[in-house]
Enzyme design. Structure first.
Site, short mmCIF file in Angstrom:
data_model
loop_
_atom_site.label_atom_id
_atom_site.label_comp_id
_atom_site.label_asym_id
_atom_site.label_seq_id
_atom_site.Cartn_x
_atom_site.Cartn_y
_atom_site.Cartn_z
N ASP A 90 -1.97 2.23 -4.76
CA ASP A 90 -3.04 2.68 -3.93
C ASP A 90 -4.37 1.85 -4.41
OD1 ASP A 90 -2.05 5.07 -3.26
OD2 ASP A 90 -2.29 6.03 -5.11
N HIS B 112 0.66 -1.08 -0.09
CA HIS B 112 -0.02 0.00 -0.05
C HIS B 112 0.71 1.04 0.03
CE1 HIS B 112 -3.75 1.94 -0.27
NE2 HIS B 112 -4.22 1.18 0.65
#
Length: 438
Positions: free
Chosen positions: A413, A409
């Site tokens: 995204d 992450h």
């Protein structure tokens, strides 16, 4: 007589140390030139260390699981003539095999056949905890506690003793080196010694087996700790209707040429990933989080997580972007076989840019794959199941499969992760699109 000191060889560019994962000899063993002395591990490959001389082992410089520095003394061998120092030339690197009891060379003593006490090794000339070992060349004369000594007996004698409920530690052996024979069992019973009754029904178990984490298992452990401690994972699960894909796969397998590998779903997924990566290059990347650099790769090197007898390895299908369906299928089979048989080369086990993990028929409904550090994405394949699907007017049977994909992450995204998986879904649900060149 002289002594040769065999040093830890240079096992690879930039490698300063390696883990000792297997001894093939013991103190006192006769060895000949080119006989394998030990095996060490670097990354996920093992290197065998042969003996450059003929002689007798006087001293072993490490225990299994120890990390040994390059050029550190590894073995001392008594030889005819003058001695010296020598750095062994390592054998070719291979996938590590499952750790086992040390194998012995010709004429060497096996633990269950000759010695009546555990092997005694000498400490390496380095700092660290002291070991209760004897000096080089000195014969073992210490009494081994009954709880540690293993009675010597043939498999047939052991089986008979087990069937009769006899604890072999209570039997005096009259064979060579104290070996217990069938006659010894007969005399034990004739003296009126009572065998232990065989357990019946349910019983409590209190034994605890301690297993030292070494070799590939330790490498896997370190890799998992690294990945989970440094990568903030996001896992995205989507179901895919693979009915048409399975029909296409069956047709292609039925008409394949004799030299073509049978297709699984993986080659189709690999080609779908290649097409999707053209649109979503962010997922085909590695992240050097120490330097703060993301490297996006034009080449698509797909790692295929493969279970082997020794543990999980990840052979790499290189340049998948340049391979067709049949080529992908053949390379997956070749690499998986090499990994399982221990013949994969080091370069075949590193350098992946994105990974696929699959448990096949045991794939479950959903999984949470752990990213193969330093990559930023991994695609998990779950098992295919026939389920009723509503088509707007009725329920119809369809072959459904979930993809469970994890992303770093810090780099990917949530929107990009979802877009990546949804594009793969579209390609697999309409498999003809996989074969259309963009």
């Amino acid at each position: 007589m002289g002594e040769f000191i065999i040093k830890m060889p240079d096992v690879g560019e930039g490698v300063a140390e390696a883990e000792l994962v297997e001894w093939h000899c013991e103190v006192g063993d006769p060895i000949r030139e080119d006989m394998i002395l030990a095996a060490v591990m670097t990354d996920k490959a093992t290197v065998e260390i042969p003996s450059p001389v003929t002689g007798t082992v006087l001293w072993l410089g490490a225990e299994i699981g120890d990390t040994v520095a390059v050029k550190a003394p590894l073995v001392r061998i008594q030889v005819a003539g003058e001695g010296g120092e020598l750095e062994a030339v390592p054998m070719a690197e291979t996938v590590p095999i499952a750790p086992s009891s040390p194998q012995r060379g010709d004429g060497a003593r096996r633990a269950d056949e000759g010695a009546s006490s555990p092997s005694i090794r000498q400490p390496a000339p380095s700092s660290g905890p002291a070991r209760h070992l004897l000096p080089a060349g000195e014969k073992a004369s210490r009494t081994v506690p009954d709880t540690l000594a293993k009675p010597l007996a043939s498999p047939a004698v052991r089986l008979r003793a087990q069937d009769c409920g006899i604890d072999l530690r209570q039997v005096i052996g009259t064979g060579p080196a104290g070996r217990i024979t069938h006659d010894d069992l007969d005399q034990f019973l004739a003296r009126g010694a009572q065998p232990q009754p065989a357990p019946t029904g349910l019983a409590k178990k209190t034994a605890v087996e301690e297993i030292k984490v070494t070799g590939l298992r330790r490498r896997i452990s370190e890799k998992m700790v690294l990945a989970t401690s440094r990568i903030p994972h996001i896992t995205y699960v989507e179901e895919i209707d693979v009915t048409d894909l399975e029909d296409l796969r069956a047709t292609m397998n039925a008409t394949r040429k004799p030299d073509q590998t049978k297709l699984t779903i993986l080659p189709f997924l690999m080609r779908a990933m290649v097409k999707t990566i053209d649109e979503q290059p962010v997922v085909n990347a590695t992240f050097d989080d120490d330097a703060g650099i993301i490297s996006r790769h034009a080449a698509v090197h797909i790692g295929i997580a493969t279970q082997t007898p020794a543990g999980l390895t990840v052979p790499v299908v290189r340049h998948t972007e340049a391979r067709g369906i049949w080529d992908c299928a053949a390379e997956v089979v070749r690499l998986a076989d090499a990994a399982r048989t221990g013949s994969a080369l080091r370069e075949e086990l590193s350098g992946s840019t994105i990974t696929i993990t699959s448990l096949g028929a045991m794939g479950g409904i959903a999984t949470t794959p752990i990213i193969n550090h330093p990559e930023v994405a991994i695609v998990g394949v779950n098992k295919i199941m026939t389920r009723p699907v509503w088509d707007g007017s009725q329920f119809i049977p369809r072959k459904m499969m979930n993809l469970s994909s994890s992303f770093d992450h810090r780099v990917v995204d949530g929107w990009d992760a979802a877009t990546f998986v949804q594009r793969i879904k579209a390609l697999l649900e309409t498999p003809a699109l996989i074969f259309i060149e963009s």
